[in-house]
Structure formats: structure tokens, C-alpha cells
Scaffold this active site. Sequence first.
Site, short mmCIF file in Angstrom:
data_model
loop_
_atom_site.label_atom_id
_atom_site.label_comp_id
_atom_site.label_asym_id
_atom_site.label_seq_id
_atom_site.Cartn_x
_atom_site.Cartn_y
_atom_site.Cartn_z
N GLY A 155 19.79 119.09 20.48
CA GLY A 155 20.77 118.79 20.69
C GLY A 155 21.84 118.37 22.27
N SER A 156 22.67 118.25 21.32
CA SER A 156 23.53 118.31 22.74
C SER A 156 23.45 119.42 24.52
CB SER A 156 25.09 118.48 22.38
OG SER A 156 25.60 119.76 22.28
N THR A 191 25.07 122.34 24.09
CA THR A 191 25.09 123.60 23.45
C THR A 191 23.70 124.06 23.72
OG1 THR A 191 25.84 122.10 21.25
CG2 THR A 191 23.81 124.28 20.70
N GLY A 192 23.01 123.31 24.44
CA GLY A 192 21.81 123.89 25.29
C GLY A 192 21.82 124.58 26.20
N GLU A 217 15.82 120.01 23.95
CA GLU A 217 15.46 118.00 24.13
C GLU A 217 16.58 118.47 24.22
OE1 GLU A 217 13.10 116.34 24.98
OE2 GLU A 217 11.41 117.64 24.35
N CYS A 276 18.54 110.03 21.32
CA CYS A 276 18.69 110.49 21.97
C CYS A 276 18.00 109.68 23.34
CB CYS A 276 17.80 111.86 22.21
SG CYS A 276 15.94 112.12 21.64
P1 NAD Z 1 25.36 119.56 19.02
O1 NAD Z 1 24.35 120.34 20.02
O2 NAD Z 1 26.45 119.65 18.24
O3 NAD Z 1 24.14 120.49 17.56
C1 NAD Z 1 22.82 120.57 17.73
C2 NAD Z 1 22.57 121.89 16.51
O4 NAD Z 1 23.39 123.06 17.64
C3 NAD Z 1 23.19 122.51 14.76
O5 NAD Z 1 22.86 122.67 14.36
C4 NAD Z 1 24.53 123.58 15.72
O6 NAD Z 1 24.28 123.49 14.76
C5 NAD Z 1 23.53 124.20 17.23
N1 NAD Z 1 24.65 125.13 17.71
C6 NAD Z 1 25.70 124.74 17.84
N2 NAD Z 1 26.37 126.10 18.22
C7 NAD Z 1 25.51 126.90 18.79
C8 NAD Z 1 25.54 127.54 19.80
N3 NAD Z 1 26.83 127.76 20.71
N4 NAD Z 1 24.04 128.37 20.32
C9 NAD Z 1 23.12 128.41 19.22
N5 NAD Z 1 23.16 126.48 18.05
C10 NAD Z 1 24.01 126.34 17.97
O7 NAD Z 1 24.11 118.03 18.60
P2 NAD Z 1 24.24 117.57 17.46
O8 NAD Z 1 25.55 116.64 18.16
O9 NAD Z 1 24.29 117.23 16.24
O10 NAD Z 1 23.02 115.86 18.32
C11 NAD Z 1 23.39 115.44 19.16
C12 NAD Z 1 23.36 115.33 20.63
O11 NAD Z 1 21.79 116.26 20.24
C13 NAD Z 1 23.14 113.98 21.59
O12 NAD Z 1 23.75 114.20 23.42
C14 NAD Z 1 22.10 114.01 22.08
O13 NAD Z 1 21.56 112.78 23.30
C15 NAD Z 1 21.09 115.18 21.73
N6 NAD Z 1 19.89 114.76 21.35
C16 NAD Z 1 18.53 114.98 21.60
C17 NAD Z 1 17.52 114.84 21.39
C18 NAD Z 1 16.33 114.35 22.36
O14 NAD Z 1 14.91 114.57 21.51
N7 NAD Z 1 15.95 115.04 23.75
C19 NAD Z 1 16.83 114.41 20.39
C20 NAD Z 1 18.51 113.78 19.68
C21 NAD Z 1 19.60 114.36 19.67
#
Ligand code: NAD
Length: 466
Positions: A219-220, A223-224, A241, A275
Site C-alpha cells: 500500500g502507500s 500507511t507503511g 511494498e 505500483c
Molecule cells: P493505503 O495505504 O491507503 O491502503 C492499503 C491498506 O492499508 C488498506 O487495506 C487499508 O485499509 C490499510 N490501512 C490503512 N490505514 C492503516 C493503518 N493505520 N494500519 C494498517 N493498515 C491500514 O494504500 P492504497 O491507496 O490502497 O494503495 C495505493 C498505494 O499502494 C500506492 O502508493 C501504490 O504505489 C502502493 N502499492 C504498492 C505496491 C508494491 O508492491 N510496492 C503494489 C500496489 C500498490
Amino acid sequence: MNQPLLETSALTMASGRAIHDPATGDLIGHAPEHTVADLDAAVAVATAVQPAWEAAGHGERSRLLKAAADAIDEQAETLAHLLSRETGKPLNGPNARLEVAQSSAWLRATAEFDTPGEVLVDDGQAYATLAYEAVGVVGAIGPWNWPLMITIWQIAPSLRMGNTVVVKPSEYSPLSVLALGEILNSVLPEGVLQVVSGGREVGARISEHEDIAKVMFTGSTRTGKAIAAAGAANLKRLTLELGGNDAAIVLDDCDPEVIAEDLFWGAFINTGQTCAAIKRIYVADNIHDEVAEALAAIARDVPMGPGLDENNVLGPLQNRQQYDIVTRLVDAAREGGARILVGGDPAEGPGNFYPATIVADIAPDNPLVVEEQFGPALPIIRYSDLDQAVAWANGLDVGLGASVWSADRDRALEVAKRVKAGTVWINSHAVPDPRIPFGGIKQSGYGLEFGAEGLKSVAVPKVYNG
Ligand code: NAD
């Protein structure tokens, strides 16, 4: 916790989280709103059944992963249609059907990998081996862009190594992952894999839960970082990731007509919501205009529309927030004096459609270049000094993928050595392979997925000495 097949349940649920088709705005169905208490209950089940799953051994687990792959293939069209409706991605092109096919392919490949481990010393006096054993319960938190494939990337190695898994899909695309969980659970022992479809608070609970030993997060970056902070309390193991802003560097010896198609799909795979897609292209001055025109010609012709229409290969943005980000960044490019060769003018109407947009002669520090657009808008930056292009490519704080394009592979490789990213492709981009490790550096995260390295990352290393 396991949901019945969506055809019979979630699509007809009267309440829960409403999920809308991003192409039309129509209601598709409701996802259950699982709570933190549901998550805790799932972790208790996962903890209880993990020892038996680990004891089943690699042979049995591999057999079951292959059976799970067969189960996906049997439901491939159903899954692809649901995925298409929920995410907007078309059935065809590098989209829904491909995602489903790759999900089963990844499961099979992961089942086939050799068990990791090695003999460290065997010299007649000392004997020591390094083994990789189950971590315990893995928490898998995913994004909305490739919900099935990324879930499989997280759970296939985890299950193979004898862990049990609790999955939390994105709140934007839970239905596909719930359906996937149901299909996999027609094969797997009870409790080994559970899907908890809650919001951010459920993700946050996973990242702090003392009985979850490892979190696989995609994810983002923001959040990571929150997950890393929460997991620090109990030294949770993490694979992160995160976001990227992949650069492609096109050298001056390329034939624009030869590379244009691959460059285009390297950027517009899943309508740019990927991503490790190309998010900025640095093109040598002598071929900049030709490359830009070739990309614009493709963008003009590629059909975009609702995903279930078999003709379309580009779809809407999955959600309105992402649409707004793309709109803001293309507007910034226009205000910065860049040339918009095609697109940039979304039509009024239903759905989150933003037209395929090619932007040339853009300043290297324009927001469309330095921020992650995660959508169908591609900036092209002209360069006359290759060192400068490499410096621009390396100038951001992310480092997921990158690519170098040249008629001369050795020359490309020399440039690739200077590019800071987890993967540098040569003459291609965003082509994952289950045998080849993948992961980011800098703010794109840490840890590797896929291949033997991916198995090790969901295991604990253990030395046997003597
Ligand atoms: P996001 O971080 O908003 O959400 C991802 C997940 O995290 C969701 O399931 C969300 O509910 C959960 N989440 C939110 N807050 C949290 C917290 N405090 N603790 C734990 N979990 C929480 O990301 P998104 O908008 O769904 O995805 C888009 C982003 O993901 C883009 O930046 C993209 O580049 C990245 N991405 C990376 C990869 C990779 O392999 N590196 C792959 C796909 C997407």
C-alpha cells in the site's frame, strides 16, 4: 469468518459496506463490516490451527496450493467479472483476466519452489545448517489496485512455509478478495486462511497484534510507516511494498516505433494504477518528439470504457480520490507550461474515467513528475545529458522499479547500474515473474517477495549446529 461465495451472499447482502462500480456508480453489493473483535477472533483461530498446518509438511502444503490454483481456474470467469466490476479494470488487456490467471500461476509456482535452507559448514569437524521455519500467524494487508494478485503474492509463500494467514483487503475492493478466500477455502483446511473485511482500524489492529508475528503490507508509504511504528512494540517482522514513482530512461539509440508499444503498456498497465508502472519517462533529446508522438498515437487509439465491454483495455480510476489526484497533477502540468499531446480533458458523465494523457516537454520538478499519479497520465521529460537524466531518475525518495531502454543491452546495463531501484528492467517494465524477487528500496519499503527469497521472508531463520 469465511464468507459464502459472493453469488449467493455478499452481492445480495442488504447492509454492510456499499461497493459501487467505478464505471457507472451502480451499487454492486455490500461487503461485511468486520470489526476489531472479529479480527481478534480470526487470529485466535489462526493461532490454534497453525501447528497442525506446519506439521503437515511442505509436500502436503504444496499439493494443496496446487489444488487451490485449480479451484481458481475453475471459477476464473466469475472472478474476473467480479474483479472487473469492483475495480473497473477491463476483462481484457493487462487487466482482470490476466490478474486471475496470474493468481493461479503464482500459487502453482510457489508450490514448486525448492524448500529454502542450506548446509553452512560440513568440514568433518563441524556441521551446521540453516533452516527456514514458519513464523506463526501472518497478517496480510492489501491495496485496491491488484486485489487478487497482491493477496496471492502475500498468502502463497506464507501458506507454503507453514504459516496461517489473516487477510485484510482494501475497503475499496473487498468483494473480490472475499470471493478468492471462499474459493481457496474450498480446498484448504479450516482456519488456515481467513479474510476479515474491515476498515483501517482492522489493519491497525493487525499491525499491533501480539499474536501476529509477521505483516505483509502492500500500500502507500504513509500507511507503511504507521504499520512499522505500531509493529515496533513487539518487534513484528515486516515486508513493506510501498509506493513508487518508477522512471524509464530512454537512450538516444532507440527506435521510437520499436519501443513505443512496450513503453505505453509499461505505463498504462491497469490504467496506470500499478505500483511498479512507468510514472515518468526521460527521453534523449534527439528522439523525444518521435517517442512522445508514438505514445500519443497509441493513447488516442486505445479503447477506454466499462470493463465488462470486451473491446476495452483501459478503464476508469477505481475511486474518486485517485481520480482527483490525477486531475490535480495534470492541471499542474498544464499550468507549468508542459505540452499535453492527448487527453487531459475528462468528460462529464458517470464513472471515474480520466482519458489516457501524454504530457511532453514537462519540467523535471513539475508535480506530475515528482508525485505518484497512479493513473493514466504520463509525463515525458526531455534530456540532453545522460548523467542529468540518471540524477533526475534517482532524485526522488522512492525506489521501487525503473527501466533503461536502448538498442545496445550492454550500454543499457551500464546505465542500469547507476539507477537506484529495487528492480531495473532493460527494454521492458512492470513484468513480474514468480521466480524473480521483487521489492523496493528507499521509501518504497523493504523485504522481498517471490522466489526463494520470498519464502525466506515469511519464515524465521534457524541454525542447527552439531
Ligand atoms: P493505503 O495505504 O491507503 O491502503 C492499503 C491498506 O492499508 C488498506 O487495506 C487499508 O485499509 C490499510 N490501512 C490503512 N490505514 C492503516 C493503518 N493505520 N494500519 C494498517 N493498515 C491500514 O494504500 P492504497 O491507496 O490502497 O494503495 C495505493 C498505494 O499502494 C500506492 O502508493 C501504490 O504505489 C502502493 N502499492 C504498492 C505496491 C508494491 O508492491 N510496492 C503494489 C500496489 C500498490
